[in-house]
Motif scaffolding. Structure first.
Motif, short mmCIF file in Angstrom:
data_model
loop_
_atom_site.label_atom_id
_atom_site.label_comp_id
_atom_site.label_asym_id
_atom_site.label_seq_id
_atom_site.Cartn_x
_atom_site.Cartn_y
_atom_site.Cartn_z
N ILE A 244 0.98 -1.09 -0.07
CA ILE A 244 -0.03 0.16 -0.09
C ILE A 244 0.77 1.37 0.15
O ILE A 244 1.80 1.26 0.76
N GLY A 245 0.41 2.28 -0.86
CA GLY A 245 1.27 3.39 -0.71
C GLY A 245 1.25 4.16 0.63
O GLY A 245 0.50 4.02 1.54
N GLY A 246 2.35 5.12 0.86
CA GLY A 246 2.53 5.57 2.16
C GLY A 246 1.39 6.80 2.36
O GLY A 246 0.81 7.16 1.42
N ASN A 247 1.76 7.60 3.41
CA ASN A 247 0.79 8.70 3.56
C ASN A 247 1.73 9.92 3.68
O ASN A 247 3.05 9.87 3.87
N ILE A 248 1.10 11.12 3.21
CA ILE A 248 1.78 12.39 3.29
C ILE A 248 0.90 13.32 3.94
O ILE A 248 -0.30 13.39 3.68
N ASN A 249 1.42 13.86 4.90
CA ASN A 249 0.80 15.02 6.20
C ASN A 249 1.37 16.25 5.76
O ASN A 249 2.46 16.45 6.14
N ILE A 250 0.49 17.24 5.29
CA ILE A 250 1.01 18.34 5.21
C ILE A 250 0.26 19.54 5.99
O ILE A 250 -0.84 19.65 5.70
N ASN A 251 1.01 20.18 6.84
CA ASN A 251 0.12 21.26 7.46
C ASN A 251 1.16 22.82 7.28
O ASN A 251 2.33 22.87 7.63
N ALA A 252 0.39 23.49 6.24
CA ALA A 252 1.14 24.62 5.80
C ALA A 252 0.26 25.91 5.68
O ALA A 252 -0.89 25.64 5.45
N GLY A 272 -3.66 2.77 -3.44
CA GLY A 272 -2.98 4.15 -3.11
C GLY A 272 -3.11 4.44 -1.63
O GLY A 272 -3.88 4.13 -0.79
N GLY A 273 -2.13 5.45 -1.13
CA GLY A 273 -2.10 5.75 0.21
C GLY A 273 -3.01 7.11 0.51
O GLY A 273 -3.73 7.27 -0.24
N ARG A 274 -2.48 7.73 1.20
CA ARG A 274 -3.31 9.07 1.75
C ARG A 274 -2.49 10.19 1.87
O ARG A 274 -1.47 10.18 2.02
N VAL A 275 -3.16 11.33 1.10
CA VAL A 275 -2.65 12.56 1.24
C VAL A 275 -3.69 13.50 2.26
O VAL A 275 -4.57 13.76 1.57
N ASN A 276 -3.09 14.16 3.12
CA ASN A 276 -3.74 15.00 3.95
C ASN A 276 -3.18 16.28 3.97
O ASN A 276 -2.05 16.53 4.31
N ILE A 277 -3.67 17.30 3.46
CA ILE A 277 -3.26 18.91 3.37
C ILE A 277 -4.34 19.76 4.01
O ILE A 277 -5.39 19.82 3.98
#
Length: 434
Positions: A244-252, A272-277
């Motif tokens: 499973i794809g990894g995760n990307i967590n962005i706080n900007a 696919g993984g998760r992208v949280n922005i």
């Protein structure tokens, strides 16, 4: 080692290994001025186990740590590395400095080539981190925590604290697994993060998640400004069956991605993984169902089909473009009620439209700011002053008569005349058209 300056060059080496069951020794450097490692063979190294003897002597002690405290730290082609070849955990790297520069193949590495977990890399840099360029094709510049092929240990974690992080010209920060063990994670806290010209933040894996309670191949970024330009990428991609794809967590506060710069948590053969922005403003990029070679994309896709796509969540304020508009009164003004009644015919009432400057002859005509000519009188050659020219009182005024024809006067000039012109009306001094 306590010193003002430390320089390793032309194959200079500081090394601490353990080939037995005991723990490896630590390398501690306190340099008040600078630490510089220059040259492809120059390195600081801490390792555990022996790559050749790993299968015969698997029970090695854990590797020692590398601790560096300095003002300015620069690595050009040189390497700092903590490796484990056996079943024991590799050592960790801790660096505290005011400025860190990695140029032309300079690297900070943590690797596992056996069953032991790789060590972590922790950077606490008070001013800035500059990662720039690469040396040939196989020598990248940057930070790497990896589980190599045929290993079963987990790669380590990379943690960064700095006001400014700049990664440019194919520089990289990466955690990855090419073996059975899980990939590590990347955690970055920075005032600003700037990726430019094929720079990469990567957390890629070929390993099936072994512990569902523990994340792998995850990138977490906390920053006021995150800017990606010129084919730079943030990826947590996966390759392999059931990976499973990894995760990307962005706080900007602000996220900008331009010129085909992508954020992806894709999987080749699984979900696919998760992208949280979470951001106050996002510019130049958007969530797309498939990555594109022409635009900047945010994706969490699977090559197995749309039903295996991951999740992209973008939390940004919904801006209403009509919020700043002022509502108009529904009842329109009656223009007939805005006109003042005309002036009565009487003396001293007049309305004049002049041809040069002033009010236009029509509401659709433009305003002309040309000043009208005003006679300031004759100039006194003695003192340069102008004196008003008195009117000629001896001249009898000629009544105005509407012109109905035109004629040529003795100068060949066209003049407008009445039906029965008098001699005075043909006077070129007063009636010619100039």
């Amino acid at each position: 080692m306590n010193t003002s300056r430390l320089l390793l060059e032309d194959g200079g080496l500081i090394e601490a290994n353990t080939l037995g069951t005991g723990t490896g020794g630590a390398i501690t450097i306190n340099a008040s001025d600078s630490v510089t490692i220059v040259g492809e063979l120059s390195r600081l190294f801490s390792g555990t186990g022996d790559f050749i003897e790993t299968t015969k002597l698997p029970q090695f002690g854990s590797g020692g740590n590398i601790l560096i405290n300095t003002s300015t730290w620069r690595i050009e082609q040189g390497i700092i590395s903590v490796d484990t070849f056996g079943s024991a955990r590799g050592g960790n790297i801790f660096i505290k400095a005011s400025q860190l520069e990695l140029n032309n193949g300079g690297q900070i590495n943590s690797r596992t080539l056996g069953s032991g977990d790789g060590g972590s890399i922790s950077l606490n840099i008070s001013e800035s981190i500059q990662i720039n360029g690469k040396l040939q094709e196989k020598f990248f510049t940057g930070l790497d925590s990896s589980a190599e092929e045929e290993s079963s240990g987990r790669s380590g974690i990379i943690t960064i604290h700095t006001p400014i992080l700049e990664v440019q010209n194919e520089g990289q920060i990466r955690v990855r697994s090419q073996g059975q063990g899980n990939a590590g994670n990347v955690n970055i806290n920075a005032g600003s993060i700037f990726l430019n010209n094929e720079a990469e933040l990567t957390a890629d894996t070929t390993s099936i998640t072994l512990d569902l309670t523990q994340q792998q191949a995850t990138i977490t970024l906390n920053s006021e400004n995150l800017i990606l330009r010129q084919n730079s990428n943030i990826t947590a991609n996966a390759r392999g069956e059931n990976v499973i794809g990894g995760n990307i967590n962005i706080n900007a506060q602000v996220l900008v991605a331009l010129e085909n710069s992508d954020i992806s948590a894709n999987s080749q053969d699984s979900r696919g993984g998760r992208v949280n922005i979470n951001t106050s403003g996002i510019f130049g990029t958007q969530n797309r169902s498939r990555p594109s070679d022409l635009t900047s994309d945010i994706t969490a896709t699977s090559e197995r089909g749309a039903e295996f796509s991951g999740i992209v969540t973008v939390n940004a304020p919904d801006l209403d473009p009509t919020a700043a508009l002022v509502p108009l009164n529904a009842s329109l003004l009656d223009p007939s009620q805005q006109i003042v009644s005309g002036c009565e015919i009487a003396e001293e009432n007049s309305f004049t439209v002049v041809g040069r400057g002033g009010i236009p002859a029509s509401p659709t005509d433009p305003l002309f700011l040309t000043r009208s000519w005003v006679d300031l009188g004759q100039r006194n050659p003695e003192n340069g002053d102008r004196t008003p020219t008195p009117p000629d009182s001896s001249r009898t005024p000629v009544p105005y008569v509407e012109a109905t024809q035109w004629q040529l006067n003795d100068r060949g000039q066209v003049v407008l005349v009445a039906a029965n012109p008098t001699a005075s009306q043909l006077d070129p001094t007063c009636s010619d058209l100039r």
